[in-house]
Motif scaffolding. Structure first.
Motif, short mmCIF file in Angstrom:
data_model
loop_
_atom_site.label_atom_id
_atom_site.label_comp_id
_atom_site.label_asym_id
_atom_site.label_seq_id
_atom_site.Cartn_x
_atom_site.Cartn_y
_atom_site.Cartn_z
N GLN A 1 6.33 6.46 -4.32
CA GLN A 1 6.63 7.89 -4.15
C GLN A 1 6.59 8.15 -2.65
O GLN A 1 5.66 7.70 -1.96
N ASP A 2 7.56 8.89 -2.14
CA ASP A 2 7.57 9.16 -0.70
C ASP A 2 6.31 9.89 -0.25
O ASP A 2 5.84 9.71 0.88
N ALA A 3 5.74 10.68 -1.14
CA ALA A 3 4.55 11.46 -0.77
C ALA A 3 3.37 10.56 -0.38
O ALA A 3 2.45 11.01 0.31
N ALA A 4 3.43 9.28 -0.78
CA ALA A 4 2.36 8.34 -0.40
C ALA A 4 2.35 8.14 1.12
O ALA A 4 1.35 7.71 1.68
N VAL B 1 0.12 12.07 -6.42
CA VAL B 1 0.44 10.81 -5.75
C VAL B 1 -0.42 9.70 -6.33
O VAL B 1 -1.65 9.79 -6.34
N MET B 2 0.22 8.67 -6.81
CA MET B 2 -0.51 7.52 -7.35
C MET B 2 -1.05 6.68 -6.18
O MET B 2 -0.51 6.76 -5.08
N PRO B 3 -2.08 5.85 -6.42
CA PRO B 3 -2.56 4.98 -5.32
C PRO B 3 -1.47 3.99 -4.91
O PRO B 3 -0.81 3.42 -5.78
N HIS B 4 -1.26 3.84 -3.62
CA HIS B 4 -0.27 2.90 -3.09
C HIS B 4 -0.95 1.87 -2.19
O HIS B 4 -2.00 2.13 -1.62
N GLN B 5 -0.30 0.73 -2.04
CA GLN B 5 -0.77 -0.29 -1.10
C GLN B 5 0.38 -0.67 -0.18
O GLN B 5 1.53 -0.43 -0.51
N SER B 6 0.02 -1.31 0.92
CA SER B 6 1.04 -1.74 1.88
C SER B 6 1.37 -3.20 1.68
O SER B 6 0.48 -4.00 1.40
N MET B 7 2.64 -3.57 1.82
CA MET B 7 3.02 -4.99 1.76
C MET B 7 2.40 -5.69 2.97
O MET B 7 2.29 -5.07 4.04
N PRO B 8 2.06 -6.96 2.85
CA PRO B 8 1.48 -7.65 4.00
C PRO B 8 2.44 -7.59 5.19
O PRO B 8 3.65 -7.66 5.00
#
Ligand SMILES: O=C(O)CCC(=O)C(=O)O
Length: 236
Positions: free
Chosen positions: A114-117, A154-161
Motif C-alpha cells: 500500500q502506498d500509505a506504508a 496500513v498493514m505492516p510492511h518490510q523493506s527488500m534487502p
C-alpha cells in the motif's frame, strides 16, 4: 470512474493522453532512463541490492520533473491533475512524480504493498496515484493488479534487502489485473493494495506515475523534510 474509485479504491481510464502526447513523454522518459549521471541520487532498483547491476530490473526515478522541468508543463500533468481534482477535490496538487520501468525479460515483480506504508502520519490522508502506461501493458509485462480496498488501515510492511521496494504479506485472492493501451491510466488510493508481475516479454514496460494529495498536506510533508527525493522510513 469516480464511482469505482470511491467504491473500490481504484479505477481505470482507457485514454488519458493522445498518441502524440505519449510519443512526446516517451522521448523525455527514454532520455532520463539512459542518463545515469543526471538521475543519480533519484534513481534506484526496486528489486533491491545496492551493488550496480548490468541491467536494472525495476528502474525507479523519483521526481523526474526536477531533472526535466518541461515534463511538468505537459498536457499529461495537466490532464492527470484535472481528473484527480474530479475524484478527490479541487485542493489536490502534484506531490511528486516518478518513472518505473521494467526492462525486457527482467521478470521481477513489484511486491504487494500500500502506498500509505511509505507515508508519514498526516491529518488528511486523501491521495491519488495516477499510473500512466506508455506501452501496451498486460499481465506478462507487468500491468498493475489491485485488490478492492476495504479500509484505511496500513498493514505492516518490510523493506527488500538493499533498499528496494516495501512489501507486505497479504492475501490477494480476488485481485484484478488492469491491462492498458499506451496513454491509458489507472488511479489508486494510498490504502489500496497493489502489485505488478515481472516483465517476461521482449519489450520495455514504461510507466509514468503522478502522485497527488491536498496542497496543505504537501506543505505539511515538506515542513517535515519529506520531498520524495531521498531515503524513506518504513512505517510499521
Ligand atoms: O509500476 C509498478 O510496477 C508499481 C507501481 C506502484 O506500485 C505505484 O505506482 O504505486
Amino acid at each position: 470512474m469516480k464511482e469505482d474509485f470511491l467504491k473500490q479504491g481504484y479505477s481505470k481510464l482507457e485514454q488519458l493522453i493522445s498518441e502524440k502526447e505519449v510519443e512526446k513523454i516517451r522521448g523525455i522518459y527514454d532520455s532520463l532512463l539512459a542518463d545515469k549521471v543526471r538521475t543519480a541520487g533519484l534513481r534506484s532498483d526496486l528489486a533491491g541490492g545496492s551493488e550496480e547491476k548490468p541491467v536494472e530490473k525495476i528502474t525507479q526515478i523519483m521526481r523526474p520533473s526536477l531533472v526535466e522541468p518541461e515534463l511538468s508543463v505537459t498536457e499529461t500533468y495537466k490532464l492527470a491533475h484535472k481528473k484527480v481534482c474530479e475524484l478527490l477535490g479541487e485542493d489536490m496538487e502534484l506531490d511528486f512524480d516518478m518513472l518505473i520501468n521494467k526492462a525486457p525479460h527482467t521478470d521481477t515483480e513489484t511486491p504487494k504493498h500500500q502506498d500509505a506504508a511509505y507515508w508519514i502520519d498526516m491529518p488528511d490522508n486523501r491521495a491519488v496515484s495516477c499510473w500512466i502506461a506508455l506501452d501496451d501493458v498486460y499481465e506478462e509485462n507487468g500491468c498493475m493488479w489491485f485488490l478492492p480496498k476495504e479500509s484505511d488501515v496500513v498493514m505492516p510492511h518490510q523493506s527488500m534487502p538493499g533498499g528496494g521496494a516495501l512489501f507486505c504479506d497479504a492475501d490477494v485472492t480476488g485481485a484484478e489485473s488492469v491491462a492498458l493501451k499506451p496513454g491509458g491510466c489507472t488511479f489508486h488510493d494510498g490504502f489500496t493494495l497493489h502489485f505488478s508481475r515481472g516483465n517476461t516479454t521482449d519489450s520495455q514496460r514504461r510507466a509514468l506515475i503522478l502522485n497527488f494529495r491536498p496542497k496543505a498536506m504537501i506543505e505539511f510533508e515538506r515542513n517535515q523534510g519529506v520531498d520524495h527525493t531521498g531515503d524513506r522510513k518504513v512505517r510499521q
